[in-house]
Motif scaffolding. Structure first.
Motif, PDB file in Angstrom:
ATOM      1  N   LEU A 114       0.839  -1.198   0.000  1.00 24.58           N
ATOM      2  CA  LEU A 114       0.000   0.000   0.000  1.00 24.58           C
ATOM      3  C   LEU A 114       0.873   1.247   0.000  1.00 24.58           C
ATOM      4  O   LEU A 114       1.915   1.287   0.673  1.00 24.58           O
ATOM      5  N   LEU A 124       5.814   2.403  -1.189  1.00 26.90           N
ATOM      6  CA  LEU A 124       4.957   1.258  -0.914  1.00 26.90           C
ATOM      7  C   LEU A 124       5.423   0.524   0.321  1.00 26.90           C
ATOM      8  O   LEU A 124       6.615   0.276   0.509  1.00 26.90           O
ATOM      9  N   HIS A 141       1.579  -4.596   3.622  1.00 23.12           N
ATOM     10  CA  HIS A 141       0.483  -4.639   4.591  1.00 23.12           C
ATOM     11  C   HIS A 141      -0.084  -6.043   4.621  1.00 23.12           C
ATOM     12  O   HIS A 141      -0.472  -6.587   3.585  1.00 23.12           O
ATOM     13  N   VAL A 188      -7.213   4.548   0.223  1.00 27.73           N
ATOM     14  CA  VAL A 188      -6.200   3.664   0.812  1.00 27.73           C
ATOM     15  C   VAL A 188      -6.390   3.582   2.322  1.00 27.73           C
ATOM     16  O   VAL A 188      -6.357   2.505   2.920  1.00 27.73           O
ATOM     17  N   GLU A 189      -6.601   4.730   2.959  1.00 24.59           N
ATOM     18  CA  GLU A 189      -6.822   4.736   4.398  1.00 24.59           C
ATOM     19  C   GLU A 189      -8.129   4.030   4.741  1.00 24.59           C
ATOM     20  O   GLU A 189      -8.212   3.330   5.766  1.00 24.59           O
ATOM     21  N   PHE A 244      -9.325   1.484   3.185  1.00 24.06           N
ATOM     22  CA  PHE A 244      -8.969   0.065   3.121  1.00 24.06           C
ATOM     23  C   PHE A 244      -8.297  -0.390   4.413  1.00 24.06           C
ATOM     24  O   PHE A 244      -8.651  -1.432   4.991  1.00 24.06           O
ATOM     25  N   ARG A 245      -7.329   0.389   4.886  1.00 26.86           N
ATOM     26  CA  ARG A 245      -6.630   0.035   6.126  1.00 26.86           C
ATOM     27  C   ARG A 245      -7.599  -0.040   7.309  1.00 26.86           C
ATOM     28  O   ARG A 245      -7.553  -0.985   8.108  1.00 26.86           O
ATOM     29  N   ALA A 254      -8.018  -7.638  -1.309  1.00 25.82           N
ATOM     30  CA  ALA A 254      -6.646  -7.270  -1.670  1.00 25.82           C
ATOM     31  C   ALA A 254      -6.467  -7.258  -3.178  1.00 25.82           C
ATOM     32  O   ALA A 254      -5.802  -6.367  -3.730  1.00 25.82           O
ATOM     33  N   MET A 274      -8.191  -4.134  -4.434  1.00 25.48           N
ATOM     34  CA  MET A 274      -7.444  -2.937  -4.063  1.00 25.48           C
ATOM     35  C   MET A 274      -6.197  -2.813  -4.925  1.00 25.48           C
ATOM     36  O   MET A 274      -5.830  -1.701  -5.361  1.00 25.48           O
ATOM     37  N   LEU A 294      -5.210   0.322  -7.308  1.00 28.50           N
ATOM     38  CA  LEU A 294      -3.935   1.020  -7.191  1.00 28.50           C
ATOM     39  C   LEU A 294      -3.172   1.005  -8.509  1.00 28.50           C
ATOM     40  O   LEU A 294      -2.523   1.995  -8.876  1.00 28.50           O
ATOM     41  N   THR A 298       0.914  -2.692  -8.228  1.00 29.38           N
ATOM     42  CA  THR A 298       1.046  -3.614  -7.104  1.00 29.38           C
ATOM     43  C   THR A 298       0.027  -4.715  -7.259  1.00 29.38           C
ATOM     44  O   THR A 298      -1.024  -4.523  -7.867  1.00 29.38           O
TER      45      THR A 298
END
Length: 404
Positions: free
Chosen positions: A13, A20, A23, A368-369, A371-372, A387, A390, A394, A401
């Motif tokens: 991430l 990157l 995670h 992204v945040e 997702f976290r 994943a 995501m 990305l 990625t």
């Protein structure tokens, strides 16, 4: 978080500087489904809509919905014991979902609700009426136009067999001169309703066009107007949804409601305290965040049933609060983008698109945040799928990625 609660899925991430960082995703939460209807709280999740991927899906284009995906998501909510709040702001009313599409959505969703015995309440507003068309119109005629627009939508909701939610109206905000005008329009409508409805007070954070709603910019003065309206028509008001992101004001209003009139919290920041409650009482729920955190919300509501553990219910809801506050962060009216993104990550829709182009409403760092935070809360129900998707997002946005 123990090692047993980690999945084997990892994903690189981007950090704030673009580098990157690996995670490792966590396992989903130990969520459960109810075996009987909820009795301790009334809870509606305001659901989003899924567009056809090949439709125009650009600002100003007519909404074309993927009915299979849109209705399947409602069945997902009903399976968890939640009611569906349909055709609300979460469904992009006034932000891409036009009235013709909303009409069909109300009819189809209400029929699906009957097929499974699910609870449904639908938004009746005035969005077929352009507020700009009221400019220069004589005040009485403008208010009549607003009232007639409400009547048309109420007839649609009632005809579909759903409980009406009288949504806050941009047209009324443009036409009303003072609190008396609001009381006049709402009193007329409530007098004509054959059964109780839910009132809807949506704050300026959710829709800037609603500034000064109820005839006041000061919230407690506006609340006095609301309480006057409800006090005069308590037999026609099931409850009021308050979406002001102000827990103290919500409690102040809740304590002054006539007996039998519910407070439905629309506070997507402070819902753990408000729904679980304390010695001063509790709020029921009509929340967009409940659609995003549906498995956790359902599990928490089960703990509020007789014999459950309210402290555990609060713990569960509090574990999702950081995610909720992030999804609804300013500019709050773009929260729908986060709800749809999380639904896509969890496999509830085939692509990350929204009607009206609203899938562009949040930045890459924001998502992204999200997702976290969803991972931390155990709300990525299939870590490998989440994943992979995501990683695809990305890659498209410039970060090559892949999930491993």
């Amino acid at each position: 978080m123990t090692a047993q609660q980690l999945s084997t899925t990892t994903l690189a991430l981007p950090a704030g500087d673009g580098t990157l960082t690996e995670h490792q995703l966590r396992a989903p939460g130990a969520w459960t489904s109810p075996t009987s209807p909820f009795t301790a709280r009334v809870a509606y999740a305001a659901a989003h809509v899924v567009p056809v991927l090949t439709a125009e899906n650009t600002p100003g284009s007519p909404a074309v919905l993927d009915w299979d995906a849109t209705l399947a998501f409602r069945h997902h909510l009903w399976s968890l014991g939640l009611g569906v709040a349909e055709a609300m702001d979460t469904a992009q009313r006034g932000m891409g979902l036009d009235w013709p599409a909303a009409t069909e959505l109300i009819r189809r969703s209400s029929a699906e609700a009957r097929s499974v015995g699910g609870a449904i309440a639908c938004g009746a507003g005035t969005d077929q009426l352009d507020p700009a068309s009221l400019t220069g119109v004589e005040p009485a005629a403008a208010l009549q136009a607003v009232t007639d627009a409400y009547r048309e939508q109420l007839a649609t909701v009632v005809g579909a067999g759903a409980k009406p939610i009288l949504m806050a109206s941009r047209a009324l905000a443009a036409a009303a001169r003072d609190a008396a005008d609001y009381l006049s329009v709402y009193s007329t409508l409530l007098a004509e309703c054959s059964s109780p409805v839910i009132l809807h007070w949506l704050g300026e954070a959710f829709d800037p066009a609603l500034s000064g709603y109820w005839g006041h910019t000061e919230p407690y003065a506006a609340a006095e107007t609301v309480l006057e309206l409800i006090g005069a028509h308590a037999d026609k008001v099931d409850g009021i949804k308050v979406s002001l992101l102000d827990a103290d004001l919500e409690i102040w209003v809740r304590e002054r409601l006539p007996e039998g009139v519910r407070m439905y919290t629309g506070d997507d920041y402070n819902y753990p305290d408000l729904v679980v409650g304390d010695e001063r009482g509790h709020s029921d729920a009509l929340l967009g965040i409940f659609a995003a955190i549906a498995p956790a919300a359902s599990t928490a509501l089960q703990e509020l049933e007789p014999g459950g553990d309210p402290a555990r219910a609060h713990e569960i809801l509090a574990s999702t609060q950081a995610l909720g506050r992030h999804i609804f962060a300013a500019p709050t009216y773009y929260y729908k983008t986060g709800v749809a993104f999380l639904a896509w990550l969890n496999g509830h829709q085939p692509g990350f698109q929204m009607v009206g182009g609203l899938h562009a409403g949040r930045s890459v760092p924001h998502l992204v945040e999200l997702f976290r935070l969803a991972d931390t809360a155990g709300l990525l129900t299939d870590p490998e799928l989440a994943a992979r998707r995501m990683g695809q997002y990305l890659a498209v946005t410039g970060f090559g990625t892949d999930a491993r």
